[in-house]
Design a protein around this motif. Structure first.
Motif, short mmCIF file in Angstrom:
data_model
loop_
_atom_site.label_atom_id
_atom_site.label_comp_id
_atom_site.label_asym_id
_atom_site.label_seq_id
_atom_site.Cartn_x
_atom_site.Cartn_y
_atom_site.Cartn_z
N UNK A 15 0.86 -1.18 0.00
CA UNK A 15 0.00 0.00 0.00
C UNK A 15 0.89 1.23 0.00
N UNK A 16 0.90 1.95 -1.13
CA UNK A 16 1.75 3.13 -1.28
C UNK A 16 1.07 4.34 -0.64
N UNK A 17 -0.22 4.48 -0.85
CA UNK A 17 -0.94 5.62 -0.27
C UNK A 17 -2.43 5.28 -0.17
N UNK A 18 -3.12 6.01 0.72
CA UNK A 18 -4.55 5.80 0.91
C UNK A 18 -4.87 5.27 2.30
N UNK A 84 -8.78 6.88 -2.05
CA UNK A 84 -8.11 6.28 -3.21
C UNK A 84 -6.90 5.52 -2.70
N UNK A 85 -6.97 4.20 -2.74
CA UNK A 85 -5.87 3.35 -2.30
C UNK A 85 -5.03 2.97 -3.51
N UNK A 86 -3.72 3.13 -3.37
CA UNK A 86 -2.80 2.78 -4.47
C UNK A 86 -1.85 1.70 -3.99
N UNK A 87 -1.97 0.53 -4.64
CA UNK A 87 -1.12 -0.61 -4.32
C UNK A 87 -0.16 -0.89 -5.47
#
Length: 235
Positions: A15-18, A84-87
Motif C-alpha cells: 500500500x503506497x498511499x490511501x 483512493x488506495x494505491x497498491x
C-alpha cells in the motif's frame, strides 16, 4: 471449478498511499493498471465524478513492481484523497492475476472492476448500487464503445431499470458481457475460483452463468475504449 485465486494471496501488494479503513464503505471500484498513467487518469476521474451518495473507495492495483515509475509519480496527485488506495504488486502477476488481486484487496461485499482504459458513466455507481442483492453474483452493464482519441459518444438510457438473466446460451449466441464496469459479489468470485489464468479470463462470466446468477442491466453505464486493449493484442 478450478482455484486460480488462492495463489495470489501470498503475493504481497504494497500500500503506497490511501486510508485502508473500510468502515461505512458500501462498495469498491478497483482499477488494475500497468504502465498507462494517461488512460488511468481518465478512469479515476470518471469514478470521482460519480453522482451518488453511495460510500465507495477506489483501489488502483499497479502490476508494475518497479518503484518510482511514471505511474507512481502520477498517483501522487491523489495522495490527499484517502479513499483512493494505491497498491503495487511486488511482482508482475499477469492480467488475470491482477484482476484477482483487485478482488482480494477489496474488503467489502461488492466490487466494480474497471479497466484502466475504460470509464464509468456518471450514474453508474448509483444505478448498480440498487442491484446489490444476495440473489445476484454479477450484475453486468452495457458499454458504449469508442475509439481511442475520439470524444465520448452520447448515452441514451431507458428511464426504468430492468435486469435480464444471463444464461450460458446467451453468452455464446449474443455478444458476451465484457468484464469491465460490472458489479461483482466478492465472495462469489472467490468461491468459483477467481478469474481464470487463460487468454480470456472473462470466461469467469460464463462460469458464473452456470454456477450462479448473472444478470445484465438494461442501461449503458460505461465506456469501452477500443484500440489499446491488452487482451486483444496478438502477442
Amino acid at each position: 471449478k478450478k482455484d486460480y485465486i488462492s495463489k495470489y494471496k501470498s503475493v504481497k501488494s504494497i500500500l503506497i498511499q490511501g486510508n485502508n479503513d473500510w468502515s461505512g464503505i458500501d462498495l469498491a471500484v478497483t482499477i488494475p493498471t500497468y504502465k498507462r498513467p494517461g488512460t488511468l487518469k481518465e478512469a479515476i476521474e470518471s469514478v470521482l465524478h460519480q453522482k451518488t451518495n453511495v460510500k465507495f473507495k477506489i483501489i488502483v492495483v499497479d502490476n508494475n513492481p518497479d518503484r518510482n515509475d511514471e505511474t507512481e509519480e502520477f498517483m501522487k496527485s491523489y495522495k490527499n484523497i484517502g479513499d483512493i488506495l494505491y497498491y503495487k504488486n511486488i511482482e508482475n502477476v499477469g492480467m488475470s492475476g491482477n484482476w484477482n488481486k483487485c478482488i482480494l484487496l477489496a474488503k467489502v461485499d461488492w466490487v466494480i472492476l474497471l479497466h484502466d482504459d475504460d470509464l464509468l458513466a456518471t450514474n453508474a455507481i448509483n444505478e448498480l448500487s440498487k442491484c446489490r442483492s444476495n440473489s445476484f453474483d454479477i450484475v453486468g452493464i452495457q458499454l458504449k464503445i469508442f475509439n481511442d482519441g475520439d470524444p465520448l459518444p452520447d448515452i441514451e438510457n431507458p428511464e426504468q431499470l430492468q435486469l435480464k438473466k444471463i444464461t450460458i446460451d446467451y453468452n455464446f449466441h449474443f455478444p458476451a458481457l465484457a468484464p469491465s464496469g460490472n458489479l461483482y459479489k466478492r465472495d462469489s468470485i472467490i468461491k468459483v475460483g477467481g478469474f481464470p489464468n487463460v487468454i480470456a479470463p472473462d470466461l469467469l462470466l460464463i462460469q458464473l452463468s452456470y454456477w450462479g446468477n448473472v444478470f445484465r442491466i438494461n442501461k449503458v453505464l460505461g465506456y469501452y475504449r477500443k484500440g489499446i486493449n491488452e487482451s486483444t493484442k496478438l502477442s
